[in-house]
Design a protein around this motif. Structure first.
Motif, mmCIF file in Angstrom:
data_model
loop_
_atom_site.group_PDB
_atom_site.id
_atom_site.type_symbol
_atom_site.label_atom_id
_atom_site.label_comp_id
_atom_site.label_asym_id
_atom_site.label_seq_id
_atom_site.Cartn_x
_atom_site.Cartn_y
_atom_site.Cartn_z
ATOM 1 N N GLU A 172 -5.233 10.475 5.094
ATOM 2 C CA GLU A 172 -3.923 11.125 5.183
ATOM 3 C C GLU A 172 -2.820 10.068 5.235
ATOM 4 O O GLU A 172 -1.798 10.158 4.555
ATOM 5 C CB GLU A 172 -3.873 12.021 6.428
ATOM 6 N N ARG A 173 -3.062 9.037 6.019
ATOM 7 C CA ARG A 173 -2.102 7.942 6.129
ATOM 8 C C ARG A 173 -1.931 7.232 4.783
ATOM 9 O O ARG A 173 -0.807 6.931 4.359
ATOM 10 C CB ARG A 173 -2.608 6.966 7.193
ATOM 11 N N SER A 174 -3.038 6.989 4.088
ATOM 12 C CA SER A 174 -2.978 6.299 2.790
ATOM 13 C C SER A 174 -2.133 7.072 1.787
ATOM 14 O O SER A 174 -1.362 6.491 1.026
ATOM 15 C CB SER A 174 -4.387 6.142 2.221
ATOM 16 N N ILE A 175 -2.302 8.378 1.770
ATOM 17 C CA ILE A 175 -1.633 9.184 0.740
ATOM 18 C C ILE A 175 -0.116 9.176 0.922
ATOM 19 O O ILE A 175 0.634 9.377 -0.034
ATOM 20 C CB ILE A 175 -2.216 10.617 0.708
ATOM 21 N N LYS A 176 0.343 8.904 2.145
ATOM 22 C CA LYS A 176 1.794 8.850 2.350
ATOM 23 C C LYS A 176 2.459 7.805 1.455
ATOM 24 O O LYS A 176 3.627 7.929 1.111
ATOM 25 C CB LYS A 176 2.114 8.594 3.832
ATOM 26 N N THR A 177 1.717 6.754 1.080
ATOM 27 C CA THR A 177 2.299 5.724 0.208
ATOM 28 C C THR A 177 1.752 5.793 -1.220
ATOM 29 O O THR A 177 1.946 4.868 -2.009
ATOM 30 C CB THR A 177 2.013 4.308 0.773
ATOM 31 N N HIS A 221 -11.539 14.836 -7.316
ATOM 32 C CA HIS A 221 -11.107 13.450 -7.153
ATOM 33 C C HIS A 221 -12.152 12.646 -6.407
ATOM 34 O O HIS A 221 -12.734 13.143 -5.448
ATOM 35 C CB HIS A 221 -9.834 13.368 -6.293
ATOM 36 N N SER A 222 -12.318 11.386 -6.810
ATOM 37 C CA SER A 222 -12.907 10.426 -5.910
ATOM 38 C C SER A 222 -11.730 9.820 -5.154
ATOM 39 O O SER A 222 -10.967 9.031 -5.712
ATOM 40 C CB SER A 222 -13.653 9.334 -6.674
ATOM 41 N N ALA A 223 -11.565 10.211 -3.893
ATOM 42 C CA ALA A 223 -10.467 9.684 -3.081
ATOM 43 C C ALA A 223 -10.742 8.249 -2.651
ATOM 44 O O ALA A 223 -9.887 7.595 -2.052
ATOM 45 C CB ALA A 223 -10.238 10.578 -1.865
ATOM 46 N N THR A 224 -11.950 7.770 -2.977
ATOM 47 C CA THR A 224 -12.320 6.373 -2.737
ATOM 48 C C THR A 224 -11.406 5.440 -3.538
ATOM 49 O O THR A 224 -11.256 4.276 -3.187
ATOM 50 C CB THR A 224 -13.787 6.160 -3.188
ATOM 51 N N VAL A 231 -5.155 -1.644 -3.730
ATOM 52 C CA VAL A 231 -3.901 -2.388 -3.846
ATOM 53 C C VAL A 231 -4.131 -3.778 -4.445
ATOM 54 O O VAL A 231 -3.227 -4.373 -5.012
ATOM 55 C CB VAL A 231 -3.182 -2.533 -2.479
ATOM 56 N N GLU A 232 -5.373 -4.289 -4.333
ATOM 57 C CA GLU A 232 -5.679 -5.599 -4.896
ATOM 58 C C GLU A 232 -6.249 -5.433 -6.305
ATOM 59 O O GLU A 232 -7.010 -4.507 -6.569
ATOM 60 C CB GLU A 232 -6.668 -6.369 -4.003
ATOM 61 N N SER A 233 -5.885 -6.342 -7.223
ATOM 62 C CA SER A 233 -6.395 -6.272 -8.586
ATOM 63 C C SER A 233 -7.852 -6.706 -8.623
ATOM 64 O O SER A 233 -8.230 -7.704 -8.002
ATOM 65 C CB SER A 233 -5.576 -7.188 -9.498
ATOM 66 N N THR A 234 -8.663 -5.946 -9.347
ATOM 67 C CA THR A 234 -10.073 -6.298 -9.515
ATOM 68 C C THR A 234 -10.447 -6.204 -10.988
ATOM 69 O O THR A 234 -9.814 -5.488 -11.758
ATOM 70 C CB THR A 234 -11.002 -5.368 -8.693
ATOM 71 N N ILE A 235 -11.474 -6.949 -11.355
ATOM 72 C CA ILE A 235 -11.911 -6.971 -12.753
ATOM 73 C C ILE A 235 -13.425 -6.866 -12.782
ATOM 74 O O ILE A 235 -14.105 -7.353 -11.867
ATOM 75 C CB ILE A 235 -11.418 -8.269 -13.446
ATOM 76 N N GLY A 241 -7.216 6.856 -1.603
ATOM 77 C CA GLY A 241 -7.449 5.952 -0.473
ATOM 78 C C GLY A 241 -6.669 4.661 -0.675
ATOM 79 O O GLY A 241 -5.915 4.224 0.187
ATOM 80 N N GLY A 242 -6.889 4.038 -1.829
ATOM 81 C CA GLY A 242 -6.027 2.947 -2.284
ATOM 82 C C GLY A 242 -6.168 1.589 -1.625
ATOM 83 O O GLY A 242 -5.537 0.641 -2.052
ATOM 84 N N HIS A 243 -6.985 1.474 -0.583
ATOM 85 C CA HIS A 243 -7.101 0.189 0.113
ATOM 86 C C HIS A 243 -8.544 -0.315 0.158
ATOM 87 O O HIS A 243 -8.879 -1.195 0.967
ATOM 88 C CB HIS A 243 -6.531 0.295 1.534
#
Ligand code: PLP
Length: 380
Positions: free
Chosen positions: A241-246, A194-197, A328-332, A201-203
């Motif tokens: 770790e915190r990110s993955i909780k959500t 995985h790229s956890a980036t 979480v933000e949409s990007t193009i 990570g998600g943020h």
């Protein structure tokens, strides 16, 4: 944590740290690089991938991917390069998809020949074409599904079966799906990277990577990982770790939004074609339905020739023309101007990437707000 639990529960509770000092509910940050060694069972050191933060995070990701063990790295490419350099040696042959993350393709092109590793690429994802690439010395197959940027789908179980019969190791890049939408180990794949980036990570504020497999492969990858030194620091482990909780909550909204936007774009007169595995018109729809729980948040679409993709992107007010994905933000972005800019126009055309193609990483905003933004940019 039992692997039979739902991904929703594992996101929250997988790889739990038992804090016997403060009895707090989260993992403390352990930044030490120097640890006692006398009378110790093991030597702890960040580059040995065995600090509490690294181990707890790796256990959480391993639980989510239904693997026995895992390792976390300082980037997705550290995870990928370490895995490949741990398992391949001089004289070996590998089979890889043409459609891989650009950094992976560049790594293979730059390093394999120099290290005496030969490889064959397949642009077709049909199992017969993977089979045709196999040689006597083939030791490893590397796949990525859904692929970037056209979201093409590889038959994971078929590749795993083809390889297992011949004792070939299979590795998959599961970044685009995330463990919420797809668990390749359950389909017979040996190793997940995985790229956890991105989604984990998600943020858009963490660079990290992960590898999940059985204990045997992880021990081999750990060995090489200590040489190459791409381990992750305690602070970033804690953030991840915190990110993955959500993760489960986020992925469900990514999935929902991407499906609604794909359907909207598919009907729009100024859009020529939409690539999303959740659309029945997509080549990989049936396969995706079989091997994925959800279709994830990535989609691509081709504008009609009379619309300039740069001007269209500049008209967007909410969706950000920006590199990378999975936040979480949409990007193009335009693959021609970003991820695939180093390819010749002909090579891009061969991969089906036109200059009018845009890749959308759909965030977790309100669906209607995103559709409204796309609509005004397409129609102005
Ligand atoms: C971003 C990405 C990578 C590389 O990850 P880094 O964290 O940037 O090193 C690998 N594979 C896929 C599919 C990616 O999207």
């Amino acid at each position: 944590m039992s692997n039979s639990r739902s991904y929703k529960t594992l996101c929250v509770h997988g790889g739990k740290f038992n804090d016997s000092l403060s009895h707090g509910s989260v993992t403390p940050i352990f930044p030490a690089t120097s640890h006692a060694y006398l009378d110790m069972e093991k030597i702890t050191y960040p580059r040995y991938y065995n600090t509490p933060n690294q181990e707890v995070l790796a256990a959480k990701i391993a639980a989510l991917e239904h693997g026995e063990a895992g390792l976390v790295f300082a980037s997705g490419m550290a995870a990928i390069s370490t895995t490949l350099l741990a398992l391949l040696r001089q004289g070996d042959h590998a089979v890889v998809q043409t459609k891989l993350y650009g950094g992976t393709t560049t790594f293979i092109n730059n390093c394999f020949n120099e290290f005496g590793i030969s490889f064959t690429t397949t642009s077709s994802l049909e199992i017969e074409d993977f089979k045709a690439c196999l040689q006597e010395k083939t030791r490893l197959i590397f796949i990525e599904t859904p692929s970037n940027p056209l979201l093409q789908i590889t038959d994971i179980a078929a590749v795993a079966k083809l390889a297992a019969k011949r004792g070939i190791i299979t590795v998959i890049d599961n970044t685009f799906a995330s463990p919420v939408n797809q668990n390749p180990l359950d389909l017979g794949i040996d190793i997940v990277v995985h790229s956890a980036t991105k989604y984990l990570g998600g943020h858009s504020d963490i660079c990290a990577g992960a590898v999940i497999s059985n204990k045997d492969f992880i021990s081999k990858i750990l060995h090489r990982g200590k040489n190459l030194g791409g381990s992750l620091n305690a602070q970033t482990c804690s953030l991840l770790e915190r990110s993955i909780k959500t993760l489960a909550l986020r992925m469900e909204q990514h999935n929902r939004n991407a499906q609604a936007i794909a359907e909207f774009l598919d009907k729009h007169a100024n859009v020529q074609k939409v690539y999303y595995p959740g659309l029945p018109s997509h080549d990989g729809y049936e396969l995706a339905k079989k091997q994925m729980r959800g279709f994830s948040g990535m989609l691509s679409f081709e504008l009609i020739p009379s619309i300039n993709p740069v001007i269209m992107q500049k008209k967007l007010k909410l969706i950000n023309p920006s590199m990378s994905l999975g936040g979480v933000e949409s990007t193009i972005c335009s693959p021609t101007l970003t991820s695939h800019s180093t390819l010749t126009p002909q090579a891009r055309a061969e991969q089906g990437i036109s200059d009018n193609l845009l890749r959308l990483s759909v965030g977790v905003e309100e669906t209607e707000d995103l559709i409204h933004d796309l609509k005004q940019a397409l129609e102005n």
